[in-house]
Design a protein around this motif. Structure first.
Motif, PDB file in Angstrom:
ATOM      1  N   ASN A  83      68.029  16.128  71.056  1.00  0.00           N
ATOM      2  CA  ASN A  83      67.550  16.238  69.480  1.00  0.00           C
ATOM      3  C   ASN A  83      67.578  17.516  68.757  1.00  0.00           C
ATOM      4  OD1 ASN A  83      64.505  16.959  67.972  1.00  0.00           O
ATOM      5  ND2 ASN A  83      65.337  14.742  67.456  1.00  0.00           N
ATOM      6  N   ARG A  84      67.633  18.766  69.806  1.00  0.00           N
ATOM      7  CA  ARG A  84      67.638  19.906  69.244  1.00  0.00           C
ATOM      8  C   ARG A  84      69.114  20.044  68.565  1.00  0.00           C
ATOM      9  NH1 ARG A  84      64.754  23.293  74.035  1.00  0.00           N
ATOM     10  NH2 ARG A  84      62.606  23.133  73.535  1.00  0.00           N
ATOM     11  N   ILE A  85      70.221  19.620  69.364  1.00  0.00           N
ATOM     12  CA  ILE A  85      71.356  19.914  69.196  1.00  0.00           C
ATOM     13  C   ILE A  85      71.866  18.948  67.933  1.00  0.00           C
ATOM     14  CG2 ILE A  85      73.742  19.735  69.904  1.00  0.00           C
ATOM     15  CD1 ILE A  85      72.808  20.309  73.068  1.00  0.00           C
ATOM     16  N   ASN A  86      71.385  17.734  67.933  1.00  0.00           N
ATOM     17  CA  ASN A  86      72.174  17.048  66.937  1.00  0.00           C
ATOM     18  C   ASN A  86      71.281  17.257  65.517  1.00  0.00           C
ATOM     19  OD1 ASN A  86      73.650  15.421  68.596  1.00  0.00           O
ATOM     20  ND2 ASN A  86      72.003  13.841  69.027  1.00  0.00           N
ATOM     21  N   THR A  87      70.249  17.905  65.566  1.00  0.00           N
ATOM     22  CA  THR A  87      69.331  18.059  64.406  1.00  0.00           C
ATOM     23  C   THR A  87      69.735  19.460  63.707  1.00  0.00           C
ATOM     24  OG1 THR A  87      67.608  16.618  65.016  1.00  0.00           O
ATOM     25  CG2 THR A  87      67.150  18.142  63.385  1.00  0.00           C
ATOM     26  N   TRP A  88      69.916  20.542  64.712  1.00  0.00           N
ATOM     27  CA  TRP A  88      69.828  21.979  64.236  1.00  0.00           C
ATOM     28  C   TRP A  88      71.095  22.564  64.704  1.00  0.00           C
ATOM     29  CZ3 TRP A  88      66.126  22.515  60.963  1.00  0.00           C
ATOM     30  CH2 TRP A  88      65.038  21.868  60.988  1.00  0.00           C
ATOM     31  N   ILE A  89      71.949  22.373  65.540  1.00  0.00           N
ATOM     32  CA  ILE A  89      72.962  23.058  65.743  1.00  0.00           C
ATOM     33  C   ILE A  89      74.308  22.244  65.321  1.00  0.00           C
ATOM     34  CG2 ILE A  89      74.149  24.050  67.891  1.00  0.00           C
ATOM     35  CD1 ILE A  89      71.551  24.299  69.524  1.00  0.00           C
ATOM     36  N   LEU A  90      74.461  21.036  65.941  1.00  0.00           N
ATOM     37  CA  LEU A  90      75.708  20.405  65.733  1.00  0.00           C
ATOM     38  C   LEU A  90      76.152  20.147  64.160  1.00  0.00           C
ATOM     39  CD1 LEU A  90      78.394  19.044  66.752  1.00  0.00           C
ATOM     40  CD2 LEU A  90      76.751  16.697  66.739  1.00  0.00           C
ATOM     41  N   PRO A  91      75.262  19.905  63.267  1.00  0.00           N
ATOM     42  CA  PRO A  91      75.604  19.894  61.615  1.00  0.00           C
ATOM     43  C   PRO A  91      76.314  21.163  61.284  1.00  0.00           C
ATOM     44  CG  PRO A  91      73.597  19.060  62.264  1.00  0.00           C
ATOM     45  CD  PRO A  91      73.936  19.823  63.451  1.00  0.00           C
ATOM     46  N   TYR A  92      75.761  22.296  61.879  1.00  0.00           N
ATOM     47  CA  TYR A  92      76.231  23.619  61.405  1.00  0.00           C
ATOM     48  C   TYR A  92      77.729  23.986  61.901  1.00  0.00           C
ATOM     49  CZ  TYR A  92      76.420  28.549  59.925  1.00  0.00           C
ATOM     50  OH  TYR A  92      76.766  29.760  59.408  1.00  0.00           O
ATOM     51  N   PHE A  93      77.924  23.924  63.420  1.00  0.00           N
ATOM     52  CA  PHE A  93      79.281  24.110  63.920  1.00  0.00           C
ATOM     53  C   PHE A  93      80.222  23.008  63.975  1.00  0.00           C
ATOM     54  CE2 PHE A  93      76.003  27.232  65.396  1.00  0.00           C
ATOM     55  CZ  PHE A  93      76.637  28.265  65.158  1.00  0.00           C
ATOM     56  N   ASN A  94      79.599  21.948  64.190  1.00  0.00           N
ATOM     57  CA  ASN A  94      80.748  20.652  64.078  1.00  0.00           C
ATOM     58  C   ASN A  94      82.087  20.874  64.405  1.00  0.00           C
ATOM     59  OD1 ASN A  94      80.974  18.011  63.670  1.00  0.00           O
ATOM     60  ND2 ASN A  94      80.919  17.890  61.687  1.00  0.00           N
ATOM     61  N   THR A  95      82.844  20.816  63.779  1.00  0.00           N
ATOM     62  CA  THR A  95      84.302  20.657  63.938  1.00  0.00           C
ATOM     63  C   THR A  95      84.999  22.042  64.228  1.00  0.00           C
ATOM     64  OG1 THR A  95      85.048  20.647  61.752  1.00  0.00           O
ATOM     65  CG2 THR A  95      84.658  18.638  62.633  1.00  0.00           C
ATOM     66  N   GLN A  96      84.304  23.032  63.948  1.00  0.00           N
ATOM     67  CA  GLN A  96      84.927  24.481  64.405  1.00  0.00           C
ATOM     68  C   GLN A  96      85.318  24.665  66.049  1.00  0.00           C
ATOM     69  OE1 GLN A  96      82.824  28.067  62.942  1.00  0.00           O
ATOM     70  NE2 GLN A  96      81.149  26.534  62.094  1.00  0.00           N
TER      71      GLN A  96
END
Length: 362
Positions: A83-96
């Motif tokens: 939940n933490r990763i999908n909500t707050w981390i992944l959307p920001y870094f995603n394909t980098q």
């Protein structure tokens, strides 16, 4: 092309060969794709994961990290991380690509956290933001350890969101007595809150208790499981830590209260849970009756702190408190409650003076 049409089912499937981390050549078959492009996308991501180079996208790394956590941690821990990763981390870094994410990028992400709001439209707490920073650092540590990333950029970026401020709220016995007196003695919540206060167990441990766990003849309660609500489904698992498996000796008055409560449960069997209300229901009951009692508001978990503070006030050692609460080690107890233990410095000096009164050191 490893994507094929399943004419009988009208879907697409992937059949590809790859080399795993041991060097062995293997085949992977994945069926059921409605669209050819979906099959191709799955195949591309699968091959990327198998290659798993430092240039992989952050999303690929986070998927690998969560797969590892799903295999090696409790379900509740895995779901929290996901939940933490999908909500707050992944959307920001995603394909980098992970090897292109720098310390300044991390600091910019931390800046966005400070401006973010939770589901209640409130700013994220410093404690929660710190958890997110630690989670991201754990992901990069995972990449350093297993996938050849040279350095964890979080170590360079540092923490700009602040740290948890440990505040300890609890009720004195007088405050708890005012609270518990607002319940009818026939209420299951009366029994539940008495057990929480005089046993110091976690709410999940209380919710997991069965009749077989309570021995009223020996005045003992065995704690060997905990209850979680995960994705709307109630799940009973092993306790939080190994030391959380414990047997608590309870006062006879509490055994008597529990005995009367068990008599009111129709068809009680040994494997039946004694308390079936939800976590949120206990929290609401606590809030309502706190207002009725006219005492300060504390969290449900703070009743556990109240039990610890009661034991400390009664003069029991940190080791005893640690054993009763089921902490992994006594240092955990001291980290949380050290300020509640009375200082013995003056007493030590006075007793040393008395011990050496007959000696001549001057």
């Amino acid at each position: 092309m490893p994507v094929f049409k399943d004419e009988a089912r009208g879907t697409f499937y992937v059949k590809t060969y790859y080399t795993d981390y041991t060097g062995a050549k293997k085949q992977k078959l994945k069926r059921g794709f409605k669209l050819q492009r979906d099959a191709k996308e799955w195949e591309r991501e699968f091959i990327t994961k198998q290659a798993a180079q430092p240039s992989m996208p952050f999303k690929t790394l986070s998927d690998l990290y969560l797969e590892d956590k799903q295999a090696h941690t409790k379900k509740i821990t895995y779901e929290t991380k996901k939940n933490r990763i999908n909500t707050w981390i992944l959307p920001y870094f995603n394909t980098q690509p992970i090897n292109e994410i720098s310390a300044p990028d991390i600091r910019k992400w931390q800046a966005t956290l400070k401006e973010s709001k939770n589901a209640n439209n409130e700013p994220l707490s410093a404690g929660y933001m710190q958890n997110l920073v630690m989670e991201l650092s754990s992901i990069f540590n995972f990449a350093v350890r297993f996938y050849g990333l040279a350095v964890n950029p979080c170590h360079i970026a540092g923490n700009t969101v602040g740290k948890k401020t440990r505040s300890l709220n609890f009720w004195t016995k007088e405050e708890f007595d005012k609270f518990i007196d607002t319940f009818e003695k026939s209420s299951p919540y009366y029994v539940a809150f008495l057990m929480l206060y005089y046993c110091g167990m976690r709410i999940g441990e209380l919710e997991a208790l069965t009749a077989a766990d309570v021995d009223l003849d020996t005045n003992t309660i065995t704690i060997n499981k905990t209850y979680h609500l995960i994705n709307g489904q109630g799940i009973v698992t092993t306790p939080k830590t190994q030391k959380a498996n414990r047997t608590i000796i309870i006062p006879p008055f509490l055994s008597a209260v529990i005995r009367e409560y068990e008599k009111r449960i129709y068809g009680l069997e040994a494997d039946m849970r004694l308390f079936t209300a939800s976590h949120s229901t206990y929290a609401r009951q606590m809030e309502d009756h706190t207002k009725q009692a006219g005492i300060k508001r504390i969290r449900l978990h703070d009743i556990r702190h109240s039990h610890a503070s009661l034991l400390i006030e009664m003069g029991f050692s940190a080791l005893l408190v640690s054993e009763r609460l089921g902490h992994e080690n006594v240092s955990t107890t001291l980290n949380i409650y050290s300020h509640l233990f009375p200082s013995k410095q003056i007493e030590v000096a006075e007793r040393l003076e008395k011990l050496c009164a007959d000696n001549t050191y001057l």
